[in-house]
Structure formats: C-alpha cells, structure tokens
Write an enzyme that holds these catalytic residues in place. Structure first.
Site, PDB file in Angstrom:
ATOM      1  CE1 TYR A   1      -1.645   4.538  -8.356  1.00  0.00           C
ATOM      2  CE2 TYR A   1      -0.073   3.064  -7.986  1.00  0.00           C
ATOM      3  CZ  TYR A   1      -1.379   3.346  -7.543  1.00  0.00           C
ATOM      4  OH  TYR A   1      -2.140   2.713  -6.694  1.00  0.00           O
TER       5      TYR A   1
ATOM      6  NE  ARG B   1      -7.373   7.575   2.645  1.00  0.00           N
ATOM      7  CZ  ARG B   1      -6.361   6.803   2.450  1.00  0.00           C
ATOM      8  NH1 ARG B   1      -5.086   7.089   2.689  1.00  0.00           N
ATOM      9  NH2 ARG B   1      -6.474   6.001   1.226  1.00  0.00           N
TER      10      ARG B   1
ATOM     11  CE  LYS C   1      -5.199   4.071  -7.474  1.00  0.00           C
ATOM     12  NZ  LYS C   1      -4.690   2.868  -6.829  1.00  0.00           N
TER      13      LYS C   1
ATOM     14  CD  GLU D   1      -7.840   4.787  -5.642  1.00  0.00           C
ATOM     15  OE1 GLU D   1      -6.644   4.863  -4.792  1.00  0.00           O
ATOM     16  OE2 GLU D   1      -8.262   3.805  -6.158  1.00  0.00           O
ATOM     17  CG  ASP D   2      -6.868   7.977  -2.635  1.00  0.00           C
ATOM     18  OD1 ASP D   2      -6.448   7.122  -2.035  1.00  0.00           O
ATOM     19  OD2 ASP D   2      -5.817   8.885  -3.387  1.00  0.00           O
TER      20      ASP D   2
ATOM     21  CG  ASP E   1      -6.852   0.278  -5.447  1.00  0.00           C
ATOM     22  OD1 ASP E   1      -6.778  -0.990  -5.688  1.00  0.00           O
ATOM     23  OD2 ASP E   1      -5.992   1.108  -5.422  1.00  0.00           O
ATOM     24  CG  ASP E   2      -7.740   3.969  -1.375  1.00  0.00           C
ATOM     25  OD1 ASP E   2      -6.631   4.048  -1.560  1.00  0.00           O
ATOM     26  OD2 ASP E   2      -8.817   4.752  -1.564  1.00  0.00           O
TER      27      ASP E   2
ATOM     28  CG  ASN F   1       2.195   4.835  -1.382  1.00  0.00           C
ATOM     29  OD1 ASN F   1       3.477   4.642  -1.491  1.00  0.00           O
ATOM     30  ND2 ASN F   1       1.311   3.990  -1.826  1.00  0.00           N
TER      31      ASN F   1
END
Length: 551
Positions: A112, A165, A183, A255-256, A278-279, A420
């Site tokens: 991760y 992203r 994930k 996600e992203d 999740d972001d 991150n």
C-alpha cells in the site's frame, strides 16, 4: 476498529478445510487460489496427478513462509520488495496472505502507500500478470459481457478507479490499477474478506499525462481523457452492470477519481447503490479519529478547535465535513461549526470575493477575508489555528516557520501531514517534533520512523492510514447487507478507532494504534491463510464393528 461490531463466526474445527476440486494436474499448480507449492501432500500429489511435477520434499507452510520472509529481508529496495510480494500473490495466494498478515506493520507500506505509488508509476515496466478487470471507453455497451468474463461469481466488494488522481502523483491512467489491487489486499489482510469476493477494476477513458502518452510500455488507450457525456454514460453502465450481476448490496468503493468527478459520483450514486469514496470519506474518518485522540492530550473538546487546511480538494472537504458533523453531534450549530474550518489552496485562502472561483463543494467554507494573507504562514499567524492539516499533495509546504508558529500559538499544536506518498508529505515527523520541542501531536499519511529528541524521549509518529477504516467498513457493510452507506458510518468508525488508542500508546506520541493491531477479525483470517486439503473428507467410525453380533 470493529470492536463494536458483533460478528457471529462459527468456530473452525481445523486449520485445514476439506475442499473438493475438479482441477487436476498442472492447472492446479498454476492457479494461485489452489497452488500450495511443495506443501501438497504425497496423497494429494498422487491422486491429483501432480506427483513428479514437484521436488520430492513435502514442506509445511511454515517453512515456505520462512523462506519468503528470509528473501524479503535480503532486499533493501521497496519496489523490489513489492515485485517479489506480488509475485507470491500471483503464484500462491494463501502463502501471500500468511506472509503479509504475520508482518503487517512492515509490509503494509510495501503493498500500500507509499510503495504502491511508485509501483503505479512503473506499472507498465514491472507488469507480469493482469489482476482485475480493465474496462475502456471503447467497451461502452458491453460492460456486462466483460464482467461475465471474470471467473468468480461471488463478488461482494468492488474497488474501481479511473486513474485520474493516483495518490499525490496525478493522472496515471491504467497504471492506477495498482491502487484497487492494493486496497483489496488489505480488505483480506485487515478484515478477513475472502480474496475471491473482491474485484479490482480500472476504467480506462484515456490519460492527459503527456509522458504516458509517449511511453511505449504504457498499457492503456493512447488518447486524451474523454470528458464528454460518454464518460458519464460508461460509469452509469458499469454501476448498473455490477448490481445486475452481483446484487444490489454489492459494495462499490470509488478510488482516486479526480476531485470534480469524485464528488459528483458520490452525490449521484450514494442513495442508489452501496457505495463510498475512500478519498473523501475514508480519509475523513481516519483524520477525525486522530483529532479525537489528540483531544485527550490537548484537553479541549472538538468544538473548541480551529482547523486550517492546506489544500481544498476532495480529501480536505471530506475531512472538513466530518469534523462539522462531529461538532454538531457535540452540540454546536452547523453554521458555527463551519466557521471553525479554513482552507488554503494554490490560489490562497478561501475567502469571499477572491479573484479565483471556488468550487460549489467549497462554498460552505468560504469566509470573509480576515486580513492580509499572502502565504500559508500568514494564514497561520492571522487565523491562529489549533490544528493544521495538509492534504495538498505538493510536498514540504509546512515550512520550519509554519511549524514554529504553530508551536508558539499552541501548547500542543496538532500537525497532520497527510499527503501521500512520503515525498509529497507537507513536513517530516522529525521537523514537526524537533521544532516544537516534542510538544506537537503529529500524524502523516505515509509512515515515518520514530524520532529521538535531545531530551532522550523517543516519539512514534502516528500514521493516519485509511487502512484503519475502509477494510472494517467494508466488512461491516458486507455482513450487514446494507444497501446505502451514510456519513454516520464514518463518524462512528472515527470514534471507534480513537477509543482503541491506549494511554500508553498516546504517551509514545501515537495518535493511532500500532498497525500490528489492525486485525480485529482473527477468527475469519485464520481460515484464509491455511491451506485447504484437496482430498475427499475422510473419517473413521469409532466403536463400529463390522462383525456379526455373537450371542
């Protein structure tokens, strides 16, 4: 984080399950779900047609795990470790999760963040075997048939990205597939969700990354991102196809995605599907948990904090909205709670009348101009926050002067550098602690090593890792069968996580429990890591005589 969730689990009478398999011979060994390497027993080798295809030694999983752990320790390069670990997953899934779970604190940064970010940038160069489904804009109208190609029929959780992203690295197109794969590894390792129930998906609508468009090893469409109605139609078709095939209660984690699309899709789908982002929501939950834990040191309730964000995108807005929810729960009005939240983006402070337009999602946190604020340091000195939270993904923008200013304004300044991967963090743990004489309460998105201070204290920085949240939320959702996920779930998750931090851990500088404590559902994980027996179930009839009764 699942200590409040009562899960009834039938005890496993043996660490080995009896599983009937139709596969025999070499295919059994090539399937990572069934391959045991040299741990196949002599009877299995003979009955299943693989005798002679393996060296004669019969190993235990313990020996296999020892070999892989020893090899991992020889490696110093994180990317090399990532490639090696993913190689295990591709060959022997049970052994992979055994190794991962036995040293989750050391290996999570490999599978991760931060290493997964590096792996994504190199995805086309280190690619060996595809994992998950790739759906492109060219497949519009045929998404269901692509889902039908996936071999597993009991999918309970989907993690999907369009790669726009990826962490703080920007648009990586299909190279972003490493994120859903990573994930879902943690769905299994941290929450015991069976890997065959998990489906990683990458939606390829092109990329605006010029470097990738010129990369001969790039594995996606060589075109710029399609931002037309076709994009929305493709996502709609995907969502409909998933629930049509796997059921309305199938969890779909976004996600992203880019900021604009992330908020649009969350608003569009949250009442229609079992979905979360999740972001936005996971990051918010783990950040709020850190703030709630910090209260125990600062001695102030959440309603007395003033928070200044560096960054005003999906992570910042998600955290801000959840903080507001927490303040409202503590008795404050929504209007008053929002006044406690300030944001500073690449154009400056979010204030009324500034030259640059604000997004509609940001409007709740646009305030009257407090004065002459040209830099983030100015914002700190004028607003006088008790906490600064960095989610800009722009590197070391919590300068020494910013950290010192926070230390002068607060006895225990709260400094969260959550961007991150590690290179994108707003400051290091060492700077945060040393420049505040060890008084700050620090958390980061990627891990930092413990810091030794001049007075002899050793402080362990907290890692605000979403893995504390999303695997447990996913498990709770799957077990309960809910069809919609409210923000209250993430508020409760934050409180649960904060409650698990002990006073001793808090005194060490931690704002989160050690990652080694993340596996709360060990009963379910035991069944995941031990090998199945492929022999038919064999048992005796104790006390039964096969001779006629003699009078």
């Amino acid at each position: 984080m699942l200590s409040r969730l009562s899960v009834s689990v039938r005890p496993c009478v043996s660490v080995c399950r009896w599983v009937h398999t139709k596969e025999k011979g070499k295919p059994l060994m090539l399937n990572p779900r069934t391959n045991k390497g040299m741990a196949f027993t002599l009877k299995e080798r003979q009955i299943l047609g693989i005798h002679g295809l393996l060296p004669p030694k019969i190993e235990t999983q313990d020996t296999q795990a020892m070999r892989f752990q020893k090899n991992l320790k020889k490696m110093s390069d994180p990317l090399q470790k990532y490639i090696y670990l993913m190689g295990i997953q591709e060959r022997n899934e049970r052994l992979f999760y055994r190794v991962l779970m036995e040293d989750i604190e050391a290996l999570m940064p490999i599978v991760y963040t931060p290493t997964v970010g590096l792996a994504c940038t190199q995805y086309g160069h280190i690619f060996r075997r595809p994992k998950g489904l790739f759906i492109s804009i060219k497949d519009q109208g045929h998404v269901r048939s692509i889902l039908d190609n996936w071999p597993e029929t009991t999918v309970k959780a989907v993690v999907v990205t369009d790669g726009e992203r990826i962490l703080g690295l920007g648009d990586l197109g299909v190279y972003g597939m490493g994120i859903p794969v990573g994930k879902l590894c943690l769905y299994t390792a941290c929450a015991g969700i069976r890997p065959e129930s998990c489906l990683p998906v990458c939606i390829d609508v092109g990329t605006d990354n010029e470097k990738l468009l010129r990369d001969p090893f790039y594995m996606g469409l060589y075109q710029r991102r399609d931002r037309s109605q076709r994009y929305d139609d493709l996502i709609d078709e995907f969502m409909e196809a998933v629930v049509d095939k796997y059921g309305q209660d199938t969890l779909i984690q976004f996600e992203d995605f880019g900021n604009h699309n992330a908020f649009r899709f969350l608003k569009k789908y949250r009442e229609k599907y079992c979905t979360f982002n999740d972001d936005i929501q996971g990051t918010a939950s783990v950040a709020l948990a850190g703030l709630l834990a910090a209260q125990r040191v600062v001695g102030k309730p959440i309603t007395e904090h003033k928070v200044l964000f560096l960054g005003a995108g999906e992570a910042a807005l998600g955290i801000a909205n959840l903080i507001v929810m927490s303040m409202i729960e503590a008795g404050m009005s929504q209007a008053e709670a929002r006044k406690k939240i300030w944001m500073f983006d690449k154009y400056g402070l979010l204030v009324k009348g500034r030259a640059y337009e604000t997004d509609s999602n940001q409007e709740a946190f646009v305030h009257p101009d407090p004065g002459d604020v040209k830099s983030f340091l100015d914002a700190v000195n004028v607003i006088k926050p008790t906490a600064i939270i960095g989610v800009a993904g722009a590197g070391r923008l919590f300068s020494h002067d910013v950290i010192r200013a926070m230390g002068s304004l607060n006895e225990h300044p709260i400094i969260f550098a959550l961007s991150n991967p590690t290179a994108k963090a707003e400051c290091t743990a060492e700077d945060a602690y040393s420049l505040t004489q060890g008084r700050c309460l620090f958390a980061s998105g990627s891990p930092f090593a413990p810091v030794s201070l001049e007075d002899g204290r050793i402080l362990t920085p907290g890692q605000g890792n979403n893995a504390y949240i999303f695997p447990g939320v996913a498990l709770a959702v799957i077990l309960s069968g809910v069809r919609h996920i409210s923000d209250t779930v993430f508020l409760e998750a934050a409180k649960t996580l904060a409650d698990q931090l002990t006073d001793e851990e808090l005194s060490q500088g931690r704002l989160y429990p050690p990652l080694s404590n993340i596996r709360e559902v060990s009963l379910q994980m035991i069944r995941l890591t031990y090998y199945d027996s492929f022999l038919p179930e064999i048992y005796d009839w104790p006390g039964v005589s096969h001779s006629p009764v003699v009078d």
